[in-house]
Design a protein around this motif. Structure first.
Motif, PDB file in Angstrom:
ATOM      1  N   PHE A 173      10.818  -3.713 -30.801  1.00  0.00           N
ATOM      2  CA  PHE A 173      10.203  -4.493 -31.876  1.00  0.00           C
ATOM      3  C   PHE A 173      10.918  -5.827 -32.048  1.00  0.00           C
ATOM      4  N   THR A 174      12.238  -5.807 -31.915  1.00  0.00           N
ATOM      5  CA  THR A 174      12.992  -7.059 -31.938  1.00  0.00           C
ATOM      6  C   THR A 174      12.536  -7.954 -30.790  1.00  0.00           C
ATOM      7  N   ALA A 175      12.416  -7.374 -29.610  1.00  0.00           N
ATOM      8  CA  ALA A 175      11.990  -8.141 -28.437  1.00  0.00           C
ATOM      9  C   ALA A 175      10.577  -8.691 -28.620  1.00  0.00           C
ATOM     10  N   TYR A 176       9.699  -7.920 -29.252  1.00  0.00           N
ATOM     11  CA  TYR A 176       8.321  -8.376 -29.451  1.00  0.00           C
ATOM     12  C   TYR A 176       8.287  -9.600 -30.357  1.00  0.00           C
ATOM     13  N   GLY A 177       9.099  -9.592 -31.419  1.00  0.00           N
ATOM     14  CA  GLY A 177       9.160 -10.759 -32.285  1.00  0.00           C
ATOM     15  C   GLY A 177       9.671 -11.986 -31.551  1.00  0.00           C
ATOM     16  N   VAL A 178      10.683 -11.807 -30.712  1.00  0.00           N
ATOM     17  CA  VAL A 178      11.207 -12.919 -29.920  1.00  0.00           C
ATOM     18  C   VAL A 178      10.135 -13.440 -28.967  1.00  0.00           C
ATOM     19  N   PHE A 179       9.393 -12.519 -28.369  1.00  0.00           N
ATOM     20  CA  PHE A 179       8.308 -12.904 -27.449  1.00  0.00           C
ATOM     21  C   PHE A 179       7.247 -13.725 -28.185  1.00  0.00           C
ATOM     22  N   ILE A 180       6.870 -13.289 -29.378  1.00  0.00           N
ATOM     23  CA  ILE A 180       5.886 -14.023 -30.178  1.00  0.00           C
ATOM     24  C   ILE A 180       6.409 -15.418 -30.508  1.00  0.00           C
ATOM     25  N   GLY A 181       7.666 -15.493 -30.961  1.00  0.00           N
ATOM     26  CA  GLY A 181       8.254 -16.789 -31.299  1.00  0.00           C
ATOM     27  C   GLY A 181       8.397 -17.701 -30.101  1.00  0.00           C
ATOM     28  N   LEU A 182       8.764 -17.129 -28.960  1.00  0.00           N
ATOM     29  CA  LEU A 182       8.905 -17.904 -27.726  1.00  0.00           C
ATOM     30  C   LEU A 182       7.559 -18.508 -27.313  1.00  0.00           C
ATOM     31  N   LYS A 183       6.510 -17.704 -27.393  1.00  0.00           N
ATOM     32  CA  LYS A 183       5.178 -18.219 -27.046  1.00  0.00           C
ATOM     33  C   LYS A 183       4.755 -19.348 -27.983  1.00  0.00           C
ATOM     34  N   GLU A 184       5.098 -19.225 -29.261  1.00  0.00           N
ATOM     35  CA  GLU A 184       4.755 -20.271 -30.223  1.00  0.00           C
ATOM     36  C   GLU A 184       5.503 -21.556 -29.898  1.00  0.00           C
ATOM     37  N   ALA A 185       6.755 -21.422 -29.446  1.00  0.00           N
ATOM     38  CA  ALA A 185       7.524 -22.603 -29.041  1.00  0.00           C
ATOM     39  C   ALA A 185       6.875 -23.283 -27.837  1.00  0.00           C
ATOM     40  N   VAL A 186       6.417 -22.480 -26.891  1.00  0.00           N
ATOM     41  CA  VAL A 186       5.730 -23.037 -25.718  1.00  0.00           C
ATOM     42  C   VAL A 186       4.446 -23.741 -26.147  1.00  0.00           C
ATOM     43  N   ARG A 187       3.711 -23.125 -27.071  1.00  0.00           N
ATOM     44  CA  ARG A 187       2.477 -23.747 -27.550  1.00  0.00           C
ATOM     45  C   ARG A 187       2.773 -25.116 -28.195  1.00  0.00           C
ATOM     46  N   PHE A 188       3.836 -25.146 -29.021  1.00  0.00           N
ATOM     47  CA  PHE A 188       4.163 -26.382 -29.726  1.00  0.00           C
ATOM     48  C   PHE A 188       4.640 -27.459 -28.753  1.00  0.00           C
ATOM     49  N   LYS A 189       5.393 -27.051 -27.765  1.00  0.00           N
ATOM     50  CA  LYS A 189       5.967 -28.014 -26.816  1.00  0.00           C
ATOM     51  C   LYS A 189       4.963 -28.457 -25.759  1.00  0.00           C
ATOM     52  N   ASN A 190       4.163 -27.497 -25.267  1.00  0.00           N
ATOM     53  CA  ASN A 190       3.293 -27.764 -24.115  1.00  0.00           C
ATOM     54  C   ASN A 190       1.810 -27.856 -24.460  1.00  0.00           C
ATOM     55  N   GLY A 191       1.450 -27.489 -25.697  1.00  0.00           N
ATOM     56  CA  GLY A 191       0.044 -27.538 -26.082  1.00  0.00           C
ATOM     57  C   GLY A 191      -0.737 -26.285 -25.735  1.00  0.00           C
ATOM     58  N   HIS A 192      -0.064 -25.271 -25.170  1.00  0.00           N
ATOM     59  CA  HIS A 192      -0.686 -23.984 -24.853  1.00  0.00           C
ATOM     60  C   HIS A 192       0.424 -22.942 -24.782  1.00  0.00           C
ATOM     61  N   GLU A 193       0.041 -21.655 -24.849  1.00  0.00           N
ATOM     62  CA  GLU A 193       1.058 -20.604 -24.841  1.00  0.00           C
ATOM     63  C   GLU A 193       1.138 -19.848 -23.526  1.00  0.00           C
ATOM     64  N   ASP A 194       0.490 -20.376 -22.488  1.00  0.00           N
ATOM     65  CA  ASP A 194       0.498 -19.709 -21.187  1.00  0.00           C
ATOM     66  C   ASP A 194       1.905 -19.752 -20.583  1.00  0.00           C
ATOM     67  N   LEU A 195       2.448 -18.581 -20.299  1.00  0.00           N
ATOM     68  CA  LEU A 195       3.797 -18.499 -19.734  1.00  0.00           C
ATOM     69  C   LEU A 195       3.787 -18.388 -18.211  1.00  0.00           C
ATOM     70  N   ALA A 196       2.620 -18.267 -17.616  1.00  0.00           N
ATOM     71  CA  ALA A 196       2.537 -18.066 -16.171  1.00  0.00           C
ATOM     72  C   ALA A 196       3.219 -19.208 -15.432  1.00  0.00           C
ATOM     73  N   GLY A 197       4.171 -18.851 -14.576  1.00  0.00           N
ATOM     74  CA  GLY A 197       4.867 -19.828 -13.759  1.00  0.00           C
ATOM     75  C   GLY A 197       6.051 -20.494 -14.428  1.00  0.00           C
ATOM     76  N   LEU A 198       6.217 -20.301 -15.744  1.00  0.00           N
ATOM     77  CA  LEU A 198       7.363 -20.908 -16.422  1.00  0.00           C
ATOM     78  C   LEU A 198       8.637 -20.153 -16.062  1.00  0.00           C
ATOM     79  N   ARG A 199       9.712 -20.888 -15.948  1.00  0.00           N
ATOM     80  CA  ARG A 199      10.999 -20.282 -15.588  1.00  0.00           C
ATOM     81  C   ARG A 199      11.787 -20.020 -16.866  1.00  0.00           C
ATOM     82  N   VAL A 200      12.114 -18.761 -17.096  1.00  0.00           N
ATOM     83  CA  VAL A 200      12.825 -18.361 -18.309  1.00  0.00           C
ATOM     84  C   VAL A 200      14.179 -17.777 -17.926  1.00  0.00           C
ATOM     85  N   ALA A 201      15.238 -18.344 -18.477  1.00  0.00           N
ATOM     86  CA  ALA A 201      16.592 -17.858 -18.230  1.00  0.00           C
ATOM     87  C   ALA A 201      16.981 -16.922 -19.366  1.00  0.00           C
TER      88      ALA A 201
END
Length: 348
Positions: free
Chosen positions: A151-179
């Protein structure tokens, strides 16, 4: 020992010291704020070097829980407890029953849950003495395992996608490199979700077996723990130690987004402003890692996991509001998150 003059003291409502000479229990319970409801926070057992160190920790952590619960839209305040002792050698069932009696004496103003150095079995012992305990799995929902990590991980995943949406204009994570730094329970489950979404993973952990598992299951690229913060990646997800964003690291971080599960990722508040100036979008850790607290609350209320997940998905809207306010006002996301939390719990 100092309480009121400790740097972490922030108008705490109550600080309770309790002991039990028979079991060796020495505990401190801190209630920071109950404006929204009873305080909730884990019980940490740790071999503190001094009593003052334990006081500082419980004050700091309880305050953080107030802010976390407020931004998670939970009817809860912030609290925490610490037991001074080594969980590997000094823990006994009798000690945790004594801890339960100490919690009971606070009269419902504090709800205890597991934390570093404690586990579900310890919570069962506490629950034998008080009803003011969270995270006890009643077995009614087969989707509930008693482990808050997914559940902790799911919240982080939701927040991470929102950050991608805000930064990139979409929440698609395909092909993005995550460290991903840290492959414990939360880090592993986050990798599971990121891999399913098509992200390319770069991982590190001190545990070689954990790294090999991520390589085998997700096709992750392993990297040393010394290099993970500075790898060429779209997103950095710290899921291990706090304080990783500091004067020494900021200039070398190449990711444009930081969104992970680790607590206290900024060594100091000013590092949030430094990230903003560097053009790095930071998703405040205590906002996006609140999924575990949400699950503890819903588990205690006897409500199904499906409701827990729907509530966790609301983290996205909160993160979006923080990003938008920060952008409009040219402020760091961490500063805006703190002010939003204070609005919600009514800091005086």
């Amino acid at each position: 020992m100092n309480v009121f003059s400790d740097p972490a003291f922030d108008g705490h409502e109550q600080v309770v010291f309790a002991s039990d000479p028979v079991t060796g229990l020495k505990t401190i319970i801190a209630v920071h704020n109950t404006n929204l409801g009873p305080s909730l926070g884990g019980c940490r057992m740790w071999p503190y070097a001094s009593e003052q160190e334990a006081i500082h920790d419980v004050l700091r952590l309880s305050r953080g829980m107030t802010y976390k619960s407020a931004l998670a839209n939970l009817p809860l305040g912030g609290g925490k407890s610490v037991i001074i002792g080594d969980p590997r050698s000094q823990k006994t069932p009798e000690m945790f029953r004594a801890m339960g009696r100490a919690v009971e004496q606070v009269g419902g103003r504090y709800i205890v849950a597991e934390d570093v150095g404690t586990n579900p079995a310890d919570m069962e012992q506490i629950a034998s003495q008080t009803k003011h305990v969270g995270g006890i799995n009643d077995g009614k929902d087969p989707a509930r395992t008693g482990d808050p990590s997914p559940f902790t991980a799911y919240g982080v995943f939701i927040g991470l996608k929102e950050a991608v949406r805000f930064k990139n204009g979409h929440e698609d994570l395909a092909g993005l490199r995550v460290a991903v730094q840290g492959l414990g329970n939360v880090g592993y489950h986050l990798c599971l979700m990121l891999h399913a979404a098509g992200a390319r993973l770069v991982v590190s952990d001190l545990n070689t077996d954990s790294v090999n598992r991520a390589v085998d299951e997700f096709g992750a690229t392993p990297i040393s723990v010394d290099e993970i913060l500075y790898v060429d990646a779209d997103i950095l997800a710290p899921c291990a130690l706090g304080g990783i964003v500091n004067d020494r690291s900021i200039d070398k971080i190449r990711a444009r987004i930081i969104a992970g599960a680790a607590n206290n990722q900024l060594e100091a508040d000013r590092h949030g402003e430094m990230l903003r100036e560097a053009g790095i979008l930071y998703a405040p850790d205590y906002v996006i890692n609140a999924g575990g607290v949400v699950e503890v609350y819903y588990c205690r209320e006897g409500r199904p996991v499906s409701e827990t997940n729907r509530h966790i998905e609301d983290i996205g809207a909160t993160v979006r509001e923080i990003f938008e306010r920060a952008s409009r006002q040219n402020l760091s996301t961490g500063f805006v998150a703190d002010r939003l939390a204070e609005e919600r719990f009514g800091k005086r």
